[in-house]
Design a protein around this motif. Structure first.
Motif, mmCIF file in Angstrom:
data_model
loop_
_atom_site.group_PDB
_atom_site.id
_atom_site.type_symbol
_atom_site.label_atom_id
_atom_site.label_comp_id
_atom_site.label_asym_id
_atom_site.label_seq_id
_atom_site.Cartn_x
_atom_site.Cartn_y
_atom_site.Cartn_z
ATOM 1 N N ASP A 25 7.291 -5.296 13.022
ATOM 2 C CA ASP A 25 6.967 -6.967 12.925
ATOM 3 C C ASP A 25 5.448 -6.824 13.006
ATOM 4 O O ASP A 25 5.311 -6.705 14.172
ATOM 5 C CB ASP A 25 7.995 -7.285 13.658
ATOM 6 C CG ASP A 25 7.356 -8.999 13.287
ATOM 7 O OD1 ASP A 25 7.623 -9.435 14.472
ATOM 8 O OD2 ASP A 25 7.845 -9.914 12.611
ATOM 9 N N GLU A 26 4.501 -7.589 13.149
ATOM 10 C CA GLU A 26 4.007 -7.767 14.359
ATOM 11 C C GLU A 26 3.353 -9.085 14.099
ATOM 12 O O GLU A 26 2.954 -9.651 12.657
ATOM 13 C CB GLU A 26 3.113 -7.219 12.886
ATOM 14 C CG GLU A 26 1.085 -6.936 13.991
ATOM 15 C CD GLU A 26 0.738 -6.259 15.015
ATOM 16 O OE1 GLU A 26 1.445 -4.761 14.457
ATOM 17 O OE2 GLU A 26 -0.153 -6.483 15.929
ATOM 18 N N TRP A 48 5.386 -12.410 13.801
ATOM 19 C CA TRP A 48 6.271 -12.333 12.633
ATOM 20 C C TRP A 48 5.475 -12.551 11.046
ATOM 21 O O TRP A 48 5.906 -13.213 10.249
ATOM 22 C CB TRP A 48 6.174 -13.770 12.588
ATOM 23 C CG TRP A 48 6.328 -14.686 13.571
ATOM 24 C CD1 TRP A 48 5.942 -15.739 15.003
ATOM 25 C CD2 TRP A 48 8.227 -14.167 14.248
ATOM 26 N NE1 TRP A 48 6.373 -15.942 15.971
ATOM 27 C CE2 TRP A 48 7.788 -14.999 16.159
ATOM 28 C CE3 TRP A 48 8.896 -13.664 13.823
ATOM 29 C CZ2 TRP A 48 9.074 -14.984 17.094
ATOM 30 C CZ3 TRP A 48 10.024 -13.277 15.083
ATOM 31 C CH2 TRP A 48 10.160 -14.398 16.411
ATOM 32 N N SER A 49 5.138 -10.884 11.021
ATOM 33 C CA SER A 49 4.442 -10.484 10.132
ATOM 34 C C SER A 49 4.611 -9.319 10.101
ATOM 35 O O SER A 49 5.613 -8.697 10.280
ATOM 36 C CB SER A 49 3.005 -10.582 9.971
ATOM 37 O OG SER A 49 2.413 -10.928 8.671
ATOM 38 N N PHE A 50 4.744 -8.504 8.475
ATOM 39 C CA PHE A 50 5.055 -7.623 8.255
ATOM 40 C C PHE A 50 4.346 -6.419 8.333
ATOM 41 O O PHE A 50 3.169 -6.784 8.163
ATOM 42 C CB PHE A 50 6.066 -7.145 6.592
ATOM 43 C CG PHE A 50 7.106 -8.027 6.623
ATOM 44 C CD1 PHE A 50 7.513 -9.470 6.749
ATOM 45 C CD2 PHE A 50 8.070 -7.140 7.087
ATOM 46 C CE1 PHE A 50 8.957 -9.787 6.740
ATOM 47 C CE2 PHE A 50 9.542 -7.801 6.386
ATOM 48 C CZ PHE A 50 9.412 -9.447 6.733
ATOM 49 N N HIS A 51 3.928 -4.821 9.071
ATOM 50 C CA HIS A 51 2.615 -4.162 9.503
ATOM 51 C C HIS A 51 3.625 -3.209 9.557
ATOM 52 O O HIS A 51 3.681 -2.201 10.324
ATOM 53 C CB HIS A 51 1.994 -4.805 10.559
ATOM 54 C CG HIS A 51 0.436 -3.980 10.785
ATOM 55 N ND1 HIS A 51 0.289 -4.131 10.991
ATOM 56 C CD2 HIS A 51 0.222 -3.305 9.581
ATOM 57 C CE1 HIS A 51 -0.832 -3.092 11.604
ATOM 58 N NE2 HIS A 51 -0.912 -3.056 10.287
ATOM 59 N N TYR A 52 3.291 -1.962 8.114
ATOM 60 C CA TYR A 52 3.388 -0.777 8.495
ATOM 61 C C TYR A 52 5.271 -0.477 7.435
ATOM 62 O O TYR A 52 6.283 -1.037 8.226
ATOM 63 C CB TYR A 52 3.636 -0.323 9.821
ATOM 64 C CG TYR A 52 2.189 -0.118 9.893
ATOM 65 C CD1 TYR A 52 1.927 -0.296 11.244
ATOM 66 C CD2 TYR A 52 1.259 0.893 9.429
ATOM 67 C CE1 TYR A 52 0.444 0.254 11.816
ATOM 68 C CE2 TYR A 52 0.301 1.004 10.546
ATOM 69 C CZ TYR A 52 -0.163 0.520 11.077
ATOM 70 O OH TYR A 52 -1.993 0.772 11.602
#
Lengths: 110, 117
Positions: free
Chosen positions: B99-100, B102-106
């Motif tokens: 999570d980054e 509240w977003s998706f990252h990796y």
């Protein structure tokens, strides 16, 4: 139940520009949905292109950009290339620690 | 660089259980929330569960609530997903994601879970 909407398919010519969108069945998408965009080719893991609306992930070419356009999140690809042909997924934060993915857009480059 | 490596997938009978692991490296695992996301064969992505960085607060999709449990061990940089009462509808590739904001990252490459008699 709110549905996250994406175009099922889209086509772009090589070198062209295309904008994929990510909307809500009810309401408008804003930055507080923290939209992110992910590219996936068959059999592979998704690759994050854009997160928190418009932050480009490391190593992603600057021809990929994210924004809010009207009441939707948008992913714009400028100068489309053959290897951009993929499935593209957006995901939105719906509040209360719930996330919902769109159904994905199959992009064809021809 | 960020690496997420899932393990523990396999074939299980309906009603059975399985535990997935996700080994994280390349970032400060204890500072980030983590997600589980699944993808049924030929289908799109479905969010399954989220755990906050303190590994105390946990959240689930309605489709798995009461059957799946997410946990994490910050001392081992590892995320887990305990899956009970599995049904054929749970057949999917399961991936962990960082999570980054509240977003998706990796993303990880995924572990295949096949529920079949």
């Amino acid at each position: 139940q709110t549905v996250v909407t994406q175009e099922p398919s889209f086509s772009v010519s090589p070198g062209g520009t295309v904008t994929l969108t990510c909307g809500l069945s009810s309401g408008s998408v804003s930055t507080t949905h923290y939209p992110s965009w992910h590219q996936q080719t068959p059999g592979q893991a998704p690759r994050t292109l854009i997160y928190t609306t418009n932050t480009r992930s490391s190593g992603v070419p600057d021809r990929f950009s994210g924004s809010i356009l009207g009441n939707k999140a948008a992913l714009t690809i400028t100068g489309a290339q053959a290897d951009d042909e993929s499935d593209y997924y957006c995901v939105l934060y719906m509040g209360r620690a719930i996330w919902v993915f769109g159904g994905g857009t199959k992009l064809t480059v021809l | 660089q960020v690496q997420l490596v899932e393990s523990g997938g396999g074939v299980v009978q309906p009603g059975g259980s399985l535990r997935l692991s996700c080994a994280a490296s390349g970032f400060s695992f204890s500072n980030y929330g983590m997600h589980w996301v699944r993808q049924a064969p030929g289908r799109g992505l479905e969010w399954v569960a989220f755990i906050r960085s303190d590994r105390t607060n946990k959240y689930y999709a309605d489709s798995v609530k009461g059957r799946f449990t997410v946990s994490g061990d910050n001392s081992k940089n590892t995320l887990y997903l305990q899956m009970n009462s599995l049904s054929v509808e749970d057949t999917a590739v399961y991936r962990c994601a960082k999570d980054e904001g509240w977003s998706f990252h990796y993303w990880g490459q995924g572990a295949l879970v096949s529920v079949s008699s």
